[in-house]
Scaffold this active site. Structure first.
Site: not given
Ligand SMILES: Cc1cc2nc3c(=O)[nH]c(=O)nc-3n(C[C@H](O)[C@H](O)[C@H](O)COP(=O)(O)OP(=O)(O)OC[C@H]3O[C@@H](n4cnc5c(N)ncnc54)[C@H](O)[C@@H]3O)c2cc1C
Ligand code: SF4
Length: 532
Positions: A90, A454
């Site tokens: 979002a 989150h």
């Molecule tokens: C509906 C919704 C609304 C949100 N709104 C907000 C907001 O407004 N503000 C905010 O700060 N946060 C928000 N969040 C949370 C935010 O999206 C996450 O905290 C953030 O994306 C996490 O980042 P990350 O770097 O941990 O990895 P992620 O963004 O979770 O990405 C990890 C990626 O790794 C891939 N992956 C996983 N395992 C493997 C594997 N073994 N091999 C290859 N690929 C793999 C996944 O497919 C994914 O694409 C929201 C989440 C959702 C679901």
């Protein structure tokens, strides 16, 4: 030894994308492996009724952008695709409250508030954060509630990753001196969480990943990393498998370094598996200290026919309700009504039986108004989702069961709960302002299982291998050239939406990796001094 890549990054969310750009800038050969699909604006669904394009459920051959995972102690929604959670999120980018920097397993490792300050500035710039310029019905209602509570000074237009140019107008990249993609001014359709179809949302494929590719980084979508094995001569061999084709082919690639950036559910799942065989020296803390923002997600549907709560950006306003908590008003675009099938009246009661009786009682005491709520006014048009978050701490742990699936268990702290009196009190206040009825996700209503967008932790920072999985520079204890850079590294509750913090900590971690040329020079000098 000659490696296929200098670094392979597993996952293309916030941590993975920052790493891809900064490592490519330093001259490294980088591959990002992403399980989900690569989307163009027109690939996103018009509404969330198009489950095939919205949800990630490979067994049903749904390859969308959002995954729903249900555990004993929490239900988690997360993102999948090139750009990870940025596709479905979002857009809200708040800086955490003070307690974040001084609590949890990382507290004593650095002066985090000071240390991270410049990286928050950098992250906000890279993600194109700007304050929401326009309030619509659901936000105005929150402002009215703030006024009635005497807290109008604590009402905010959140900073969000959206391009707010002239509505619908295409412009050359306004963020990276023309090096980025074209952008289009936001039209406030409210569809950010089903994927922006208008090129207005600053998803990671439009900033970090875009620039990383320009510097030579490769992205391999629709492939899941299943194994990471150390090679005898240094470096790692990774086993990948197609995540979307019916005949799931595997392949192997090797790399000098590995970065785990699969998000909590991807990284922790993989690390728990690898600890059993391929990477046995990983810390016993893998999977421990999983946190949420201690949040509740409660929907309030108005009976006022002239209100349109779907208009605006996904999170258009925010109210700090006290020093530890805040409330955000969230929306889906008009027509995205799928969630109503999974919502029941918000229940009060300690046990599932009490909750069930409470829900049943509410439904039979006013059947007509509940019928109207669900079937007449259009769910997203009449519904605002109240996202309540607290910096109060709670923890659980993730385990790997006999079938290789993830499950949750208790950790040293208290578990998160959906039963938060302050949140219920604020829901009642907001419901009064909009003349609405409150509902929540069926598991929250009946079983008291909280829902979170989150999920954090599981590979937390610590002083040593018995206190954490990684050190304060994100290096994995026990292995060389291996890092965890994503939500799993978050070692305390930020109390706010975490993506900005993940981006900032990733930016900091990257500063400790030297330029490739510097490393090569050192190796050359070492070899030449041996020869002399
Ligand atoms: C509906 C919704 C609304 C949100 N709104 C907000 C907001 O407004 N503000 C905010 O700060 N946060 C928000 N969040 C949370 C935010 O999206 C996450 O905290 C953030 O994306 C996490 O980042 P990350 O770097 O941990 O990895 P992620 O963004 O979770 O990405 C990890 C990626 O790794 C891939 N992956 C996983 N395992 C493997 C594997 N073994 N091999 C290859 N690929 C793999 C996944 O497919 C994914 O694409 C929201 C989440 C959702 C679901
Ligand atoms: S409100 Fe609509 S146009 Fe604006 S960023 Fe969200 S989805 Fe895109």
């Amino acid at each position: 030894m000659k490696y296929d890549y200098d670094y392979i990054i597993i996952g293309s969310g916030f941590g993975g994308s920052v790493s891809a750009l900064r490592l490519s800038e330093k001259g490294y050969k980088v591959l990002v492996v992403e399980k989900g699909k690569w989307f163009k604006a027109e690939d996103f669904p018009k509404t969330n009724w198009n489950l095939k394009k919205w949800l990630w459920m490979p067994t049903l051959r749904f390859f969308g952008i959002m995954k729903l995972s249900i555990f004993r102690h929490v239900a988690v929604i997360s993102g999948t695709g090139v750009g990870g959670g940025s596709l479905v999120y979002a857009n809200t980018l708040p800086v955490p409250k003070k307690a974040f920097y001084t609590s949890g397993s990382w507290a004593k490792l650095e002066n985090w508030e000071e240390e991270l300050r410049p990286f928050y500035v950098k992250a906000l710039k890279m993600l194109g954060a700007a304050p929401n310029p326009q309030l619509f019905d659901a936000d105005k209602a929150l402002k009215k509630m703030a006024r009635e509570m005497g807290r109008e000074a604590h009402f905010e237009h959140p900073h969000v990753a959206i391009y707010f140019g002239k509505e619908g107008e295409t412009v050359k990249d306004p963020y990276f001196k023309g090096e980025g993609p074209e952008r289009i001014g936001c039209n406030f359709c409210g569809g950010c969480m089903t994927g922006c179809r208008y090129n207005s949302k600053n998803t990671l494929d439009k900033n970090y990943l875009w620039l990383a590719q320009k510097r030579g980084a490769e992205i391999l979508a629709e492939n899941e990393v299943l194994d990471v094995k150390p090679l005898p001569s240094g470096g790692y061999e990774l086993k990948l498998k197609s995540s979307t084709s019916l005949f799931r082919k595997t392949r192997k690639l090797n790399s000098k370094g590995v970065i785990f950036s699969g998000g909590v559910l991807g990284t922790v799942k993989l690390l728990l598996k690898l600890k059993q065989k391929s990477l046995p020296k990983l810390s016993d803390k893998v999977g421990d200290e999983i946190r949420t923002n201690n949040e509740t997600l409660i929907s309030v549907s108005t009976a006022n026919k002239d209100s349109d709560l779907s208009k605006g950006i996904a999170i258009g306003s925010l109210l700090h309700t006290d020093d530890d908590s805040h409330l955000e008003v969230v929306r889906y675009s008009r027509g995205s009504d799928f969630w109503k099938l999974l919502h029941l009246p918000m229940a009060i009661g300690k046990t599932p039986l009490h909750r069930f009786l409470n829900v049943f009682g509410q439904l039979i005491s006013s059947p007509v108004s509940w019928f109207k709520t669900y079937f007449i006014n259009g769910w997203s048009r009449s519904t605002a989702v109240l996202l309540f978050m607290q910096s109060v701490d709670s923890t659980i742990r993730l385990n790997r069961n006999l079938f290789g699936w993830l499950s949750t268990g208790l950790s040293s702290g208290t578990k998160p709960t959906s039963d938060i009196p302050a949140s219920k009190d604020l829901t009642a206040k907001y419901s009064k302002v909009i003349n609405g009825k409150a509902t929540s996700f069926v598991l929250e209503s009946l079983a008291g299982i909280p829902t979170t967008a989150h999920i954090l932790g599981g590979a937390v920072m610590g002083k040593n291998i018995s206190e954490g999985v990684i050190n304060s520079r994100n290096e994995v204890f026990g292995y060389q050239n291996m890092f965890v850079i994503d939500g799993s590294m978050i070692s305390a509750n930020p109390g706010v939406n975490p993506s900005l913090s993940i981006t900032a900590i990733a930016e900091r971690a990257m500063t400790f990796i030297p330029e490739k040329a510097e490393v090569s020079k050192k190796v050359f000098l070492k070899h030449s001094s041996k020869n002399v």
